[in-house]
Design a protein around this motif. Sequence first.
Motif, PDB file in Angstrom:
ATOM      1  N   MET A   1      10.850 -38.482 -66.056  1.00 47.66           N
ATOM      2  CA  MET A   1      10.949 -38.376 -64.543  1.00 47.66           C
ATOM      3  C   MET A   1      10.795 -36.876 -64.221  1.00 47.66           C
ATOM      4  SD  MET A   1      14.198 -40.976 -63.843  1.00 47.66           S
ATOM      5  CE  MET A   1      14.174 -40.596 -62.123  1.00 47.66           C
ATOM      6  N   HIS A   2      11.116 -36.100 -65.114  1.00 49.08           N
ATOM      7  CA  HIS A   2      10.860 -34.593 -64.791  1.00 49.08           C
ATOM      8  C   HIS A   2       9.546 -34.262 -64.899  1.00 49.08           C
ATOM      9  CE1 HIS A   2      12.084 -30.259 -64.931  1.00 49.08           C
ATOM     10  NE2 HIS A   2      11.127 -30.322 -65.884  1.00 49.08           N
ATOM     11  N   LYS A   3       8.765 -34.773 -65.939  1.00 48.85           N
ATOM     12  CA  LYS A   3       7.427 -34.568 -65.959  1.00 48.85           C
ATOM     13  C   LYS A   3       6.680 -35.043 -64.797  1.00 48.85           C
ATOM     14  CE  LYS A   3       6.944 -34.507 -71.013  1.00 48.85           C
ATOM     15  NZ  LYS A   3       6.074 -34.935 -72.199  1.00 48.85           N
ATOM     16  N   ASN A   4       6.886 -36.280 -64.316  1.00 47.76           N
ATOM     17  CA  ASN A   4       6.534 -36.904 -63.110  1.00 47.76           C
ATOM     18  C   ASN A   4       6.777 -35.950 -61.986  1.00 47.76           C
ATOM     19  OD1 ASN A   4       4.996 -39.258 -61.939  1.00 47.76           O
ATOM     20  ND2 ASN A   4       7.094 -39.589 -61.245  1.00 47.76           N
ATOM     21  N   ASP A   5       7.955 -35.496 -61.785  1.00 48.34           N
ATOM     22  CA  ASP A   5       8.174 -34.700 -60.549  1.00 48.34           C
ATOM     23  C   ASP A   5       7.315 -33.292 -60.531  1.00 48.34           C
ATOM     24  OD1 ASP A   5      10.123 -36.380 -59.427  1.00 48.34           O
ATOM     25  OD2 ASP A   5      11.794 -35.287 -60.499  1.00 48.34           O
ATOM     26  N   LEU A   6       7.088 -32.802 -61.846  1.00 48.53           N
ATOM     27  CA  LEU A   6       6.343 -31.664 -61.989  1.00 48.53           C
ATOM     28  C   LEU A   6       4.937 -31.963 -61.542  1.00 48.53           C
ATOM     29  CD1 LEU A   6       7.612 -29.912 -65.237  1.00 48.53           C
ATOM     30  CD2 LEU A   6       7.897 -29.260 -63.099  1.00 48.53           C
ATOM     31  N   ALA A   7       4.410 -32.938 -62.085  1.00 43.22           N
ATOM     32  CA  ALA A   7       2.948 -33.524 -61.887  1.00 43.22           C
ATOM     33  C   ALA A   7       2.899 -33.683 -60.343  1.00 43.22           C
ATOM     34  CB  ALA A   7       2.779 -34.732 -62.568  1.00 43.22           C
ATOM     35  N   LYS A   8       3.612 -34.402 -59.544  1.00 42.45           N
ATOM     36  CA  LYS A   8       3.905 -34.517 -58.249  1.00 42.45           C
ATOM     37  C   LYS A   8       3.928 -33.377 -57.424  1.00 42.45           C
ATOM     38  CE  LYS A   8       6.600 -36.554 -54.677  1.00 42.45           C
ATOM     39  NZ  LYS A   8       7.985 -37.076 -54.298  1.00 42.45           N
ATOM     40  N   ASN A   9       4.499 -32.585 -57.850  1.00 37.43           N
ATOM     41  CA  ASN A   9       4.706 -31.097 -57.042  1.00 37.43           C
ATOM     42  C   ASN A   9       3.378 -30.418 -57.384  1.00 37.43           C
ATOM     43  OD1 ASN A   9       7.480 -31.349 -56.334  1.00 37.43           O
ATOM     44  ND2 ASN A   9       8.136 -30.290 -58.253  1.00 37.43           N
ATOM     45  N   LYS A  10       2.615 -30.467 -58.344  1.00 33.91           N
ATOM     46  CA  LYS A  10       1.336 -29.669 -58.607  1.00 33.91           C
ATOM     47  C   LYS A  10       0.268 -30.255 -57.677  1.00 33.91           C
ATOM     48  CE  LYS A  10       1.833 -28.113 -63.085  1.00 33.91           C
ATOM     49  NZ  LYS A  10       1.537 -28.236 -64.913  1.00 33.91           N
ATOM     50  N   ILE A  11       0.179 -31.567 -57.605  1.00 31.14           N
ATOM     51  CA  ILE A  11      -0.693 -32.447 -56.870  1.00 31.14           C
ATOM     52  C   ILE A  11      -0.437 -32.102 -55.322  1.00 31.14           C
ATOM     53  CG2 ILE A  11      -1.304 -34.637 -56.220  1.00 31.14           C
ATOM     54  CD1 ILE A  11      -0.886 -35.772 -59.153  1.00 31.14           C
ATOM     55  N   GLU A  12       0.626 -32.081 -54.992  1.00 30.17           N
ATOM     56  CA  GLU A  12       0.985 -31.832 -53.542  1.00 30.17           C
ATOM     57  C   GLU A  12       0.728 -30.313 -53.285  1.00 30.17           C
ATOM     58  OE1 GLU A  12       5.206 -32.608 -53.073  1.00 30.17           O
ATOM     59  OE2 GLU A  12       4.850 -34.896 -52.606  1.00 30.17           O
ATOM     60  N   ALA A  13       0.639 -29.503 -54.165  1.00 29.91           N
ATOM     61  CA  ALA A  13       0.241 -28.126 -53.947  1.00 29.91           C
ATOM     62  C   ALA A  13      -1.295 -27.937 -53.862  1.00 29.91           C
ATOM     63  CB  ALA A  13       0.761 -27.217 -54.844  1.00 29.91           C
ATOM     64  N   MET A  14      -1.866 -28.782 -54.838  1.00 24.90           N
ATOM     65  CA  MET A  14      -3.328 -28.900 -54.422  1.00 24.90           C
ATOM     66  C   MET A  14      -3.795 -29.197 -53.192  1.00 24.90           C
ATOM     67  SD  MET A  14      -4.685 -29.995 -58.199  1.00 24.90           S
ATOM     68  CE  MET A  14      -3.603 -30.092 -59.746  1.00 24.90           C
ATOM     69  N   ILE A  15      -3.317 -30.424 -52.963  1.00 26.59           N
ATOM     70  CA  ILE A  15      -3.473 -31.164 -51.624  1.00 26.59           C
ATOM     71  C   ILE A  15      -3.416 -30.156 -50.498  1.00 26.59           C
ATOM     72  CG2 ILE A  15      -2.977 -32.824 -49.911  1.00 26.59           C
ATOM     73  CD1 ILE A  15      -2.417 -34.754 -52.338  1.00 26.59           C
ATOM     74  N   GLY A  16      -2.206 -29.216 -50.520  1.00 21.51           N
ATOM     75  CA  GLY A  16      -1.857 -28.480 -49.559  1.00 21.51           C
ATOM     76  C   GLY A  16      -3.123 -27.124 -49.602  1.00 21.51           C
ATOM     77  N   ARG A  17      -3.389 -26.754 -50.852  1.00 21.37           N
ATOM     78  CA  ARG A  17      -4.410 -25.709 -50.814  1.00 21.37           C
ATOM     79  C   ARG A  17      -5.693 -26.142 -50.370  1.00 21.37           C
ATOM     80  NH1 ARG A  17      -1.859 -24.662 -55.604  1.00 21.37           N
ATOM     81  NH2 ARG A  17      -3.303 -25.658 -57.017  1.00 21.37           N
TER      82      ARG A  17
END
Length: 68
Positions: A45-61
């Motif tokens: 779950m922690h790894k999933n949250d990290l991946a989700k945050n990275k993807i959301e940051a990429m989408i924002g950029r």
Amino acid sequence: MEQSEVQALADKLDKLIEHCEKLERDNATLRDLQDDWNRERAQLMHKNDLAKNKIEAMIGRLRALEHH
């Protein structure tokens, strides 16, 4: 009560005690496995949250680049 009846009852009691001890060992093993799975689930779950945050940051950029 005859001696053979007492012996039969004692034998049944010994088997019951052995069965209870086996069940206690099995239960302890299952609890250990459950603890391991719960730890693994928390890590995933922690790894999933990290991946989700990275993807959301990429989408924002990417969205920010679209507006330039």
